[in-house]
Design an enzyme around this catalytic site. Structure first.
Site, PDB file in Angstrom:
ATOM      1  CB  SER A 192      -0.955   0.019   1.197  1.00 36.72           C
ATOM      2  OG  SER A 192      -0.247  -0.194   2.391  1.00 36.72           O
ATOM      3  CG  ASP A 208      -3.829   5.321   7.340  1.00 35.00           C
ATOM      4  OD1 ASP A 208      -2.649   5.146   7.705  1.00 35.00           O
ATOM      5  OD2 ASP A 208      -4.307   4.801   6.318  1.00 35.00           O
ATOM      6  CG  HIS A 227      -1.170   3.659   4.616  1.00 39.29           C
ATOM      7  ND1 HIS A 227      -2.337   3.243   5.204  1.00 39.29           N
ATOM      8  CD2 HIS A 227      -0.669   2.601   3.965  1.00 39.29           C
ATOM      9  CE1 HIS A 227      -2.535   1.972   4.911  1.00 39.29           C
ATOM     10  NE2 HIS A 227      -1.534   1.557   4.157  1.00 39.29           N
TER      11      HIS A 227
END
Ligand SMILES: *[C@@H]1O[C@H](CO)[C@@H](O)[C@H](O)[C@H]1NC(C)=O
Ligand SMILES: *[C@@H]1O[C@H](CO)[C@@H](O)[C@H](O)[C@H]1NC(C)=O
Ligand SMILES: *[C@@H]1O[C@H](CO)[C@@H](O)[C@H](O)[C@H]1NC(C)=O
Length: 396
Positions: free
Chosen positions: A63, A365, A368
């Site tokens: 991610s 968050d 990330h």
């Protein structure tokens, strides 16, 4: 289980030093020019008109590098980062990226003056992948889920680095039919391996709260990274950038979920010492592997991109780099603790709350990074690559 289900939106990182001995001058000047331009572009912010010697980027990872695949993959579609406030700063809508804006790979591609590669799952034709492809998937592990399961590690996304290399083979077949075309394409492409392995480590830590299991995965993770690297080299790749591991112990998610005693934390940074040591162990093993691959494939240029150091620097002195004074707290999240992280109030869920200015935060968050942090990291990585190439020139 709910916690773990959300935890797959994890990511990752790097650092890089490279050795000269085996690099030939032509390769070197090729890379030097590109990196120099990238550096200038990064510093100048005016990216127009800059051209590198490269035509496209192929990227791999999780991610931290995914620009849209997880939003399409059925197993992960509809996850938190396909909802507001993801994307709010730059795209002004969720873009499939796990951030409020651009990722490290976006800044690197911009710095090279190239168009953004198409997320693999968003393309179909040779034309779609003319500017490269991004194979990274949020939640992807370095190791195959079956192998992790055999070691007692549960995963949630059915994608590992070997899937990403087989996707690359599909695109490679699509783009070129003759050997001549293939070699042209490979020679004018940059292969960017974003951080990979952070999900393996985090899932291992969730499965067995001693760090022993995670530590035991280091050689396997480095070995599959080597396989991915040699797979693209086998197809003709000559210019590669391999990112290391981020300082895991400074992640708000892990800080919130693994509360420790006072002596578990680094006194100055407040990060979890043991988890940072795991990341440093990974990076040392990764660099040893890269040195061997460079020796085995003398015609290639393989740079190590250091993601660890810029983040550690940012955590140590956020004010110096224009960030606010809570580098270990998530901008978007929940919970009463200092890390502003709670799986039950994960960013993008109804109970999550936002602070006022994401550009003051390192973590978007809890897992990330913010766009501001990604820009900072990308530029620091580029400067590190530039330094490494300068050092190499001095040695030649
Ligand atoms: C990844 O590879 C494994 C093993 O080949 C396969 O079972 C799985 O379906 C692949 N995942 C995707 C999303 O293609
Ligand atoms: C966790 O790791 C320890 C040390 O390796 C091991 O003894 C234990 O069996 C592991 N527990 C699980 C659930 O895997
Ligand atoms: C690059 O080199 C300069 C000058 O030697 C040094 O100050 C800087 O810290 C280096 N940056 C990185 C990212 O290695």
């Amino acid at each position: 289980m709910t916690a773990l289900r959300i935890a797959y939106y994890s990511l990752r990182y790097t650092r890089g030093c490279w050795k000269s001995g085996t690099v030939d001058m032509e390769q070197l000047s090729h890379v030097l020019v590109a990196l120099l331009l990238a550096l200038v572009a990064a510093e100048a912010a005016d990216l127009d008109g800059l051209q590198s010697h490269y035509d496209r980027v192929f990227s791999f990872g999780d991610s931290l590098t995914d620009t849209g695949n997880a939003a399409i993959l059925p197993a992960t579609a509809g996850g938190p980062f396909s909802r507001a406030p993801y994307g709010e700063t730059y795209f002004h809508h969720p873009s499939g990226r796990a951030s409020d804006g651009r990722l490290i790979i976006d800044f690197i591609v911009e710095s090279l003056g190239l168009p953004q590669p198409t997320p693999y799952l968003a393309g179909e034709t040779a034309e779609d992948f003319r500017h490269g492809a991004n194979f990274a998937v949020g939640g992807a592990t370095a190791l195959d889920p079956a192998l992790l399961k055999s070691k007692g590690v549960m995963t949630f996304v059915p994608v590992s680095l070997s899937n990403e290399t087989s996707w690359f083979n599909n695109v490679f077949d699509l783009l070129a039919s003759s050997a001549y075309e293939q070699s042209n394409i490979m020679g004018s492409s940059v292969f960017y391996f974003g951080e990979i392995g952070v999900n393996d480590y985090i899932f291992a830590l969730f499965s067995n709260r001693t760090a022993e299991l995670a530590v035991s995965l280091v050689p396997d993770i480095v070995a599959v990274t080597r396989s991915a690297l040699t797979a693209v080299i086998g197809a003709g790749a000559s210019s590669m950038v391999v990112t290391g591991m981020l300082p895991l112990g400074c992640e708000p998610e892990l800080l919130a979920l693994f509360p420790g005693d006072a002596d578990d934390y680094d006194r100055e940074s407040g990060c979890i010492t043991l988890f940072n040591e795991l990341a440093e162990l990974h990076n040392r093993a990764l660099n040893r592997m890269l040195r061997k691959v460079r020796r085995a494939y003398p015609g290639t240029t393989i740079l190590y991109a250091d993601i660890y150091r810029p983040i550690a620097n940012l955590v140590a002195s956020p004010g110096k780099y224009g960030f606010g004074n809570t580098p270990l707290a998530a901008f978007c999240g929940g919970g009463a603790g200092p890390y502003h992280f709670d799986m039950a109030a994960f960013c993008g869920t109804p109970d999550s709350t936002e602070s006022s200015d994401p550009s003051e935060f390192l973590s978007w968050d809890g897992i990330h990074f913010t766009e501001a942090a990604n820009r900072f990291i990308a530029h620091a990585m580029l400067r590190g690559l530039y330094n490494a190439s300068r050092l190499t020139t001095a040695l030649l």
